[in-house]
Design a protein around this motif. Structure first.
Motif, short mmCIF file in Angstrom:
data_model
loop_
_atom_site.label_atom_id
_atom_site.label_comp_id
_atom_site.label_asym_id
_atom_site.label_seq_id
_atom_site.Cartn_x
_atom_site.Cartn_y
_atom_site.Cartn_z
N ASN A 82 0.85 -1.19 0.00
CA ASN A 82 0.00 0.00 0.00
C ASN A 82 0.89 1.24 0.00
N VAL A 83 1.39 1.59 -1.19
CA VAL A 83 2.38 2.65 -1.31
C VAL A 83 1.73 4.02 -1.48
N THR A 84 2.46 5.03 -1.08
CA THR A 84 2.15 6.40 -1.48
C THR A 84 2.98 6.68 -2.71
N LEU A 85 2.33 7.09 -3.79
CA LEU A 85 3.03 7.24 -5.07
C LEU A 85 2.66 8.58 -5.69
N THR A 86 3.66 9.38 -6.01
CA THR A 86 3.45 10.62 -6.75
C THR A 86 4.28 10.57 -8.02
N ALA A 87 3.80 11.25 -9.06
CA ALA A 87 4.51 11.30 -10.33
C ALA A 87 4.93 12.74 -10.59
N VAL A 88 6.23 12.99 -10.65
CA VAL A 88 6.76 14.33 -10.88
C VAL A 88 7.19 14.46 -12.34
N ASP A 89 6.55 15.37 -13.06
CA ASP A 89 6.89 15.61 -14.46
C ASP A 89 8.14 16.47 -14.49
N THR A 90 9.27 15.84 -14.81
CA THR A 90 10.55 16.56 -14.83
C THR A 90 10.86 17.15 -16.20
N SER A 91 9.93 17.01 -17.15
CA SER A 91 10.14 17.54 -18.50
C SER A 91 9.66 18.97 -18.63
N VAL A 92 9.06 19.51 -17.59
CA VAL A 92 8.58 20.89 -17.61
C VAL A 92 9.23 21.66 -16.46
N THR A 93 9.31 22.98 -16.65
CA THR A 93 9.88 23.86 -15.62
C THR A 93 8.86 24.94 -15.27
N PRO A 94 8.48 25.05 -14.00
CA PRO A 94 8.91 24.18 -12.89
C PRO A 94 8.28 22.79 -13.00
N ASN A 95 8.88 21.82 -12.32
CA ASN A 95 8.33 20.46 -12.31
C ASN A 95 6.92 20.47 -11.76
N VAL A 96 6.10 19.53 -12.28
CA VAL A 96 4.71 19.41 -11.83
C VAL A 96 4.52 18.06 -11.15
N THR A 97 3.97 18.07 -9.95
CA THR A 97 3.73 16.84 -9.19
C THR A 97 2.28 16.42 -9.33
N LEU A 98 2.07 15.17 -9.74
CA LEU A 98 0.73 14.63 -9.92
C LEU A 98 0.43 13.61 -8.82
N THR A 99 -0.81 13.60 -8.37
CA THR A 99 -1.28 12.54 -7.48
C THR A 99 -2.19 11.63 -8.28
N ALA A 100 -2.33 10.40 -7.82
CA ALA A 100 -3.11 9.41 -8.56
C ALA A 100 -4.57 9.84 -8.71
N LEU A 101 -5.11 9.68 -9.92
CA LEU A 101 -6.52 9.97 -10.17
C LEU A 101 -7.40 8.85 -9.63
N VAL A 102 -6.87 7.64 -9.62
CA VAL A 102 -7.59 6.48 -9.08
C VAL A 102 -6.62 5.71 -8.18
N SER A 103 -7.04 5.42 -6.98
CA SER A 103 -6.27 4.58 -6.05
C SER A 103 -7.14 3.40 -5.66
N THR A 104 -6.74 2.21 -6.05
CA THR A 104 -7.50 1.00 -5.77
C THR A 104 -6.72 0.14 -4.80
N ASN A 105 -7.31 -0.19 -3.66
CA ASN A 105 -6.67 -1.01 -2.65
C ASN A 105 -7.50 -2.27 -2.40
N GLY A 106 -6.86 -3.26 -1.80
CA GLY A 106 -7.58 -4.49 -1.48
C GLY A 106 -7.88 -5.36 -2.68
N ILE A 107 -7.06 -5.26 -3.74
CA ILE A 107 -7.27 -6.09 -4.92
C ILE A 107 -7.01 -7.55 -4.57
N SER A 108 -7.92 -8.40 -4.98
CA SER A 108 -7.76 -9.84 -4.74
C SER A 108 -8.02 -10.58 -6.04
N SER A 109 -6.97 -11.16 -6.60
CA SER A 109 -7.09 -11.89 -7.86
C SER A 109 -6.30 -13.19 -7.75
N GLY A 110 -6.98 -14.24 -7.31
CA GLY A 110 -6.32 -15.52 -7.12
C GLY A 110 -5.20 -15.41 -6.11
N SER A 111 -4.03 -15.92 -6.46
CA SER A 111 -2.88 -15.88 -5.56
C SER A 111 -1.95 -14.71 -5.85
#
Length: 233
Positions: free
Chosen positions: A119-148
């Motif tokens: 269960n990570v905290t994840l941000t995406a920093v766009d380093t191709s623009v100045t100043p850099n832009v930090t994005l947060t997840a638009l969708v965060s899905t937890n508790g996924i259960s798919s077989g093993s």
């Protein structure tokens, strides 16, 4: 006899469509939909073919790549890989991701899901623009259960094609398994089922690897979507 033939033909057609994947409806322009980023109604990617696909890579030792996210920012852009990312003792680190055009050759934005074992905290920093832009997840899905499968979490971002993103990771452990997936590569199609009989009318709604919304199903060919006793005819 006529009813039996129609049912058999419908079943065979359904099987052929399932084998070939999503097809375009004749006369329908879906180009603009394919090039759009993640739709606003997407709230979860748990019960999707994309999750199953990501789990296959996570369970295949041959797809695993070990990278050190505690030192530098290793690139995890190669498709169809499971990355085991080593983190610092405090559970922090970073990796680099560069999205490519998948929905069309001229696409400028792609929706990408990053599946994770923790269960990570994840941000995406766009380093191709100045100043850099930090994005947060638009969708965060937890508790996924798919077989093993060990991938129990997913974070989805809309990313600019060709830009370099630094993904900052905070995890409760010293390493995390990650699988990146393009939503367009795993897109599904759902049909409006107004009468609740499990069959939808032949009017498609593209969903880019998101769970089916309420009132929609994967099975189509309902010739009367107002009567649950009449379907697949």
């Amino acid at each position: 006899m006529k009813r039996t033939k129609r049912t058999l033909c419908g079943a065979l057609l359904g099987l052929s469509l399932a084998a070939c994947g999503p097809l375009d409806e004749a006369g329908q322009d879906v180009t603009s939909e394919r090039q759009q980023p993640l739709e606003a109604t997407c709230t979860s990617v748990a019960n999707t073919d994309m999750t199953v696909h990501a789990c296959l890579h996570a369970s295949n030792p041959g797809d695993n790549v070990n990278v050190n996210g505690a030192s530098g920012a290793p690139n995890i852009s190669t498709q169809h890989r499971h990355y085991t990312v080593a983190l610092s003792g405090g559970g922090t680190g970073k990796v680099t991701y560069v999205p490519i055009a998948r929905s069309s050759t001229t696409a400028t934005v792609e929706s990408v899901a990053f599946y994770a074992t923790q269960n990570v905290t994840l941000t995406a920093v766009d380093t191709s623009v100045t100043p850099n832009v930090t994005l947060t997840a638009l969708v965060s899905t937890n508790g996924i259960s798919s077989g093993s499968c060990l991938l129990h979490h997913a974070r989805v971002f809309d990313l600019q094609v060709g830009h370099t993103y630094e993904l900052n990771i905070t995890s409760p452990t010293s390493s995390v398994g990650m699988v990146p997936e393009y939503l367009h590569d795993n897109r599904g199609r759902y049909y409006r089922d107004a009468d609740g009989d499990g069959y939808g009318a032949n009017t498609p709604l593209y969903r880019f690897a998101c769970e089916a919304p309420a009132g929609y199903v994967t099975q189509r060919f309902d010739c009367d979507d107002t009567n649950p006793a009449i379907f697949n005819c």
